[in-house]
Design a protein around this motif. Structure first.
Motif, mmCIF file in Angstrom:
data_model
loop_
_atom_site.group_PDB
_atom_site.id
_atom_site.type_symbol
_atom_site.label_atom_id
_atom_site.label_comp_id
_atom_site.label_asym_id
_atom_site.label_seq_id
_atom_site.Cartn_x
_atom_site.Cartn_y
_atom_site.Cartn_z
ATOM 1 N N ASP A 122 0.832 -1.213 0.000
ATOM 2 C CA ASP A 122 0.000 0.000 0.000
ATOM 3 C C ASP A 122 0.871 1.270 0.000
ATOM 4 O O ASP A 122 0.701 2.182 0.817
ATOM 5 C CB ASP A 122 -0.942 -0.008 1.209
ATOM 6 N N ARG A 123 1.802 1.308 -0.927
ATOM 7 C CA ARG A 123 2.735 2.442 -1.003
ATOM 8 C C ARG A 123 2.032 3.710 -1.492
ATOM 9 O O ARG A 123 1.265 3.672 -2.453
ATOM 10 C CB ARG A 123 3.891 2.089 -1.943
ATOM 11 N N ARG A 124 2.323 4.819 -0.820
ATOM 12 C CA ARG A 124 1.757 6.114 -1.205
ATOM 13 C C ARG A 124 2.860 7.176 -1.130
ATOM 14 O O ARG A 124 3.711 7.102 -0.251
ATOM 15 C CB ARG A 124 0.598 6.493 -0.287
ATOM 16 N N HIS A 125 2.777 8.150 -2.052
ATOM 17 C CA HIS A 125 3.822 9.173 -2.107
ATOM 18 C C HIS A 125 3.185 10.526 -2.389
ATOM 19 O O HIS A 125 2.545 10.730 -3.421
ATOM 20 C CB HIS A 125 4.843 8.830 -3.191
ATOM 21 N N ASP A 126 3.339 11.445 -1.455
ATOM 22 C CA ASP A 126 2.960 12.839 -1.651
ATOM 23 C C ASP A 126 4.250 13.634 -1.879
ATOM 24 O O ASP A 126 5.034 13.826 -0.943
ATOM 25 C CB ASP A 126 2.226 13.388 -0.423
ATOM 26 N N VAL A 127 4.450 14.045 -3.111
ATOM 27 C CA VAL A 127 5.705 14.730 -3.436
ATOM 28 C C VAL A 127 5.764 16.094 -2.742
ATOM 29 O O VAL A 127 4.742 16.704 -2.420
ATOM 30 C CB VAL A 127 5.866 14.909 -4.954
ATOM 31 N N ALA A 128 6.971 16.534 -2.495
ATOM 32 C CA ALA A 128 7.175 17.829 -1.830
ATOM 33 C C ALA A 128 6.638 18.973 -2.695
ATOM 34 O O ALA A 128 6.755 18.956 -3.922
ATOM 35 C CB ALA A 128 8.653 18.043 -1.543
ATOM 36 N N LEU A 129 6.037 19.946 -2.023
ATOM 37 C CA LEU A 129 5.572 21.175 -2.686
ATOM 38 C C LEU A 129 6.224 22.356 -1.981
ATOM 39 O O LEU A 129 5.617 23.017 -1.127
ATOM 40 C CB LEU A 129 4.044 21.268 -2.618
ATOM 41 N N PRO A 130 7.472 22.645 -2.330
ATOM 42 C CA PRO A 130 8.211 23.694 -1.598
ATOM 43 C C PRO A 130 7.629 25.093 -1.790
ATOM 44 O O PRO A 130 7.829 25.970 -0.937
ATOM 45 C CB PRO A 130 9.625 23.600 -2.174
ATOM 46 N N LEU A 150 6.470 13.134 1.494
ATOM 47 C CA LEU A 150 5.905 12.119 2.386
ATOM 48 C C LEU A 150 5.738 10.808 1.637
ATOM 49 O O LEU A 150 5.140 10.771 0.550
ATOM 50 C CB LEU A 150 4.537 12.573 2.928
ATOM 51 N N ARG A 151 6.272 9.767 2.220
ATOM 52 C CA ARG A 151 6.114 8.423 1.649
ATOM 53 C C ARG A 151 5.693 7.479 2.771
ATOM 54 O O ARG A 151 6.204 7.565 3.888
ATOM 55 C CB ARG A 151 7.417 7.918 1.030
ATOM 56 N N VAL A 152 4.766 6.564 2.457
ATOM 57 C CA VAL A 152 4.314 5.603 3.461
ATOM 58 C C VAL A 152 4.338 4.205 2.857
ATOM 59 O O VAL A 152 4.111 4.025 1.657
ATOM 60 C CB VAL A 152 2.894 5.948 3.978
ATOM 61 N N ILE A 153 4.621 3.243 3.720
ATOM 62 C CA ILE A 153 4.684 1.843 3.303
ATOM 63 C C ILE A 153 4.378 0.982 4.517
ATOM 64 O O ILE A 153 4.567 1.408 5.665
ATOM 65 C CB ILE A 153 6.089 1.509 2.733
ATOM 66 N N GLN A 154 3.911 -0.220 4.275
ATOM 67 C CA GLN A 154 3.681 -1.183 5.359
ATOM 68 C C GLN A 154 4.996 -1.883 5.692
ATOM 69 O O GLN A 154 5.669 -2.412 4.805
ATOM 70 C CB GLN A 154 2.633 -2.219 4.938
ATOM 71 N N ARG A 155 5.330 -1.896 6.977
ATOM 72 C CA ARG A 155 6.585 -2.493 7.429
ATOM 73 C C ARG A 155 6.320 -3.604 8.455
ATOM 74 O O ARG A 155 5.352 -3.535 9.216
ATOM 75 C CB ARG A 155 7.477 -1.413 8.067
ATOM 76 N N PRO A 156 7.168 -4.626 8.507
ATOM 77 C CA PRO A 156 6.974 -5.724 9.462
ATOM 78 C C PRO A 156 7.117 -5.253 10.903
ATOM 79 O O PRO A 156 7.882 -4.333 11.199
ATOM 80 C CB PRO A 156 8.070 -6.720 9.081
ATOM 81 N N ILE A 157 6.374 -5.915 11.811
ATOM 82 C CA ILE A 157 6.318 -5.445 13.198
ATOM 83 C C ILE A 157 7.362 -6.075 14.106
ATOM 84 O O ILE A 157 7.651 -5.548 15.179
ATOM 85 C CB ILE A 157 4.920 -5.686 13.800
ATOM 86 N N GLY A 158 7.920 -7.242 13.714
ATOM 87 C CA GLY A 158 8.884 -7.916 14.580
ATOM 88 C C GLY A 158 8.457 -9.337 14.885
ATOM 89 O O GLY A 158 7.547 -9.882 14.241
ATOM 90 N N PRO A 159 9.079 -10.005 15.866
ATOM 91 C CA PRO A 159 8.786 -11.409 16.151
ATOM 92 C C PRO A 159 7.316 -11.661 16.500
ATOM 93 O O PRO A 159 6.696 -10.897 17.244
ATOM 94 C CB PRO A 159 9.688 -11.721 17.349
ATOM 95 N N VAL A 160 6.779 -12.735 15.949
ATOM 96 C CA VAL A 160 5.377 -13.110 16.116
ATOM 97 C C VAL A 160 5.298 -14.488 16.773
ATOM 98 O O VAL A 160 6.045 -15.398 16.399
ATOM 99 C CB VAL A 160 4.659 -13.127 14.751
ATOM 100 N N LEU A 163 1.969 -6.249 9.811
ATOM 101 C CA LEU A 163 2.592 -5.063 9.236
ATOM 102 C C LEU A 163 2.023 -3.821 9.913
ATOM 103 O O LEU A 163 0.923 -3.853 10.474
ATOM 104 C CB LEU A 163 2.294 -4.979 7.734
ATOM 105 N N ARG A 164 2.770 -2.739 9.843
ATOM 106 C CA ARG A 164 2.250 -1.451 10.325
ATOM 107 C C ARG A 164 2.731 -0.355 9.380
ATOM 108 O O ARG A 164 3.826 -0.458 8.785
ATOM 109 C CB ARG A 164 2.715 -1.159 11.756
ATOM 110 N N PRO A 165 1.929 0.697 9.207
ATOM 111 C CA PRO A 165 2.348 1.766 8.295
ATOM 112 C C PRO A 165 3.413 2.651 8.933
ATOM 113 O O PRO A 165 3.319 3.031 10.099
ATOM 114 C CB PRO A 165 1.053 2.544 8.068
ATOM 115 N N VAL A 166 4.427 2.970 8.164
ATOM 116 C CA VAL A 166 5.469 3.906 8.593
ATOM 117 C C VAL A 166 5.575 5.000 7.530
ATOM 118 O O VAL A 166 5.699 4.708 6.335
ATOM 119 C CB VAL A 166 6.837 3.223 8.766
ATOM 120 N N CYS A 167 5.530 6.251 7.986
ATOM 121 C CA CYS A 167 5.650 7.397 7.091
ATOM 122 C C CYS A 167 7.075 7.937 7.157
ATOM 123 O O CYS A 167 7.637 8.103 8.254
ATOM 124 C CB CYS A 167 4.660 8.485 7.489
#
Length: 503
Positions: free
Chosen positions: A122-130, A140-150, A484-488
């Motif tokens: 679920d990758r998303r990208h909001d490009v910079a608007l300086p 801003l970029r976001v992606i789902q990342r693994p949470i660790g040992p299960v 997974l959890r989203p990280v921005c």
């Protein structure tokens, strides 16, 4: 050649014996001794998993997909000893276990193909608007990342598909999370063979041994230590409401609570609407009897309750179901404890409902039982809606559509709810749908819920007590999202981004 288990734990690539042991209790064949788990072994496995996560959590999707494919191949390479020991331990027939092995390897390969595509991130990208006014926007970029040992708990009723290399383990590994499995004491030899297959695949793929451990255990101490270990980030569980709720409470009581993805209890009610009942009462009854007794009723989607209009159609349905269930063969249950609980549940139901067929069986074997109740009694007595694990059926008659609606509204959370309907039932079904979709993770029409397809669109979960997390599924590719959890990432240089976010 007869397979003889060695009875050891697998801890981060090492086979470890133990002084304290327990004995298996097979349905037939020889019993074997297995090392009992300890909190020290749990700690060792969890620490190894955390160390392994430092690299495994950042492996490529292709590398993890190759690992899942390799696990499937190694399981297939052990088909003969796996089927032999599983038949002995569970009493399940050869054809059922061969089918379940195919389901297990199939879902491993499905998850491999799914993560190769990358859509689940679920990758998303909001490009910079300086130059944006009144304030600039950062990149801003976001992606789902693994949470660790299960932590994963093997299930009794699916020794392959919901156990050591089952859906919980496969989805966690697909996500990039190391796994520590507590093997189910009902099939420790089966668990050992599958653990050997996973170990062989990890070695083939040159992955760190700490990404997988399997600990035998015949008591509650090992499981409690596992869910309370501070390095465990989530738990996957399929089992009883009582056992699952105890573990869920331990997860919630931790200094840092963690998600408990438990699939617990469901009676999977079937609503038979008037036109369908009048047209095919006998066929519906025979279909229900077949689904109810499949695998001695030891499926979490077993259709334990049928709700239908009172009258001549209900009498035809009851008579046909009774005849079909009388002819059902006695079947061996998975454990002595499950068989005993089934008989106790049947006896409990007999106190509140009208017995139609009462011969639950003896010892480890079970026969189907059948009871009837009115809507009034079902609504008044909460225990009639509680799961009895096994081939037990309850017929509930309603006086009209309004009372059927009232029954739907009174249901607890379910894994499945089914509508049996013909074209003339459409309006009645339309009234029920807004209620039913709030009660279950899967709503069916004109089928039986015991088959759970492993696919992208499957949901195997539901509101409590069907599961402890109504927003998750334990079957299908969507199950990977549990771990997974989203990280921005804001203005992070590309060289520091996860590989899947670059470019």
């Amino acid at each position: 050649m007869t397979f003889t288990p060695h009875g050891k734990h697998l801890i981060a690539g090492d086979w470890i014996a133990g002084e304290t042991q327990f004995s298996s209790v097979p349905a037939h064949g020889p019993a074997h001794r297995y090392a009992s788990g300890t909190p020290d072994l749990v700690d060792r496995a969890c620490r190894a998993a955390e160390r392994a996560f430092a690299t495994f959590g950042w492996t490529s999707r292709e590398d993890r997909a190759a690992l899942l494919d390799a696990i499937a191949e190694e399981i297939e390479a052990r088909a003969e000893p796996l089927t032999e020991i599983a038949m002995q331990e569970t009493g399940l027939p050869e054809a059922r276990l061969q089918g379940e092995r195919g389901r297990t390897t199939g879902q491993l390969r499905l998850f491999a193909a799914h993560i190769r595509k990358g859509d689940y991130l679920d990758r998303r990208h909001d490009v910079a608007l300086p130059d944006r006014q009144p304030l600039p926007r950062p990149d801003l970029r976001v992606i789902q990342r693994p949470i660790g040992p299960v932590a994963v708990f093997g299930a009794s009723n699916f020794p392959l598909a919901f156990s050591v290399a089952g859906g919980d383990t496969a989805s966690a590994l697909a996500a990039g999370c190391p796994v520590v499995v507590k093997g189910h004491p009902a099939h420790p030899g089966t668990s050992e063979v599958v653990a050997e297959a996973i170990h062989a695949a990890i070695t083939r793929c040159d992955m760190p041994g700490g990404i997988f451990s399997m600990i035998h255990g015949d008591g509650h101490e090992t499981g409690a230590a596992l869910v309370q270990h501070p390095l465990i980030r989530a738990v996957g569980f399929t089992g009883s409401l009582r056992g699952g709720r105890a573990l869920f409470d331990l997860c919630a009581a931790r200094p840092e609570p963690i998600p408990f993805f438990g699939e617990l209890g469901s009676v999977n009610p079937n609503f038979i609407l008037p036109v369908a009942l009048d047209a095919r009462a006998d066929a519906l009854a025979q279909g229900w009897a077949g689904s109810l007794t499949m695998g001695a009723g030891q499926f979490c989607t077993n259709p334990g309750v049928v709700i239908l209009p009172a009258g001549e159609g209900a009498e035809r349905f009851t008579a046909a179901a009774t005849d079909a269930l009388k002819g059902a063969a006695e079947q061996v249950m998975l454990t002595d404890g499950i068989a005993s609980a089934y008989r106790q549940g049947a006896a409990r139901l007999a106190e509140s409902a009208v017995p139609v067929l009462e011969e639950p069986g003896m010892g480890r074997s079970a026969r189907p039982t059948l009871y009837r109740s009115t809507a009034e009694d079902f609504l008044r007595d909460h225990t009639l809606g509680e799961e009895v694990f096994g081939p037990l059926g309850l017929i509930v008659t309603a006086r009209d559509d309004d009372q059927m609606q009232e029954l739907a509204e009174a249901l607890e959370g379910q894994l499945t709810v089914t509508l049996h309907m013909d074209e003339g039932d459409t309006e009645a079904a339309r009234r029920l749908m807004p209620v039913l979709e709030r009660k279950a993770g899967r709503v069916l029409a004109n089928g039986w819920p015991t088959g759970v397809e492993v696919a992208d669109a499957m949901v195997h979960g539901g509101p409590y007590p069907a599961s402890t997390n109504f927003g998750a599924t334990s079957v299908g590719t969507l199950s990977i999202r549990r771990f997974l959890r989203p990280v921005c990432y804001q203005n992070i240089p590309e060289a520091l981004l996860p590989e899947d976010l670059r470019g």
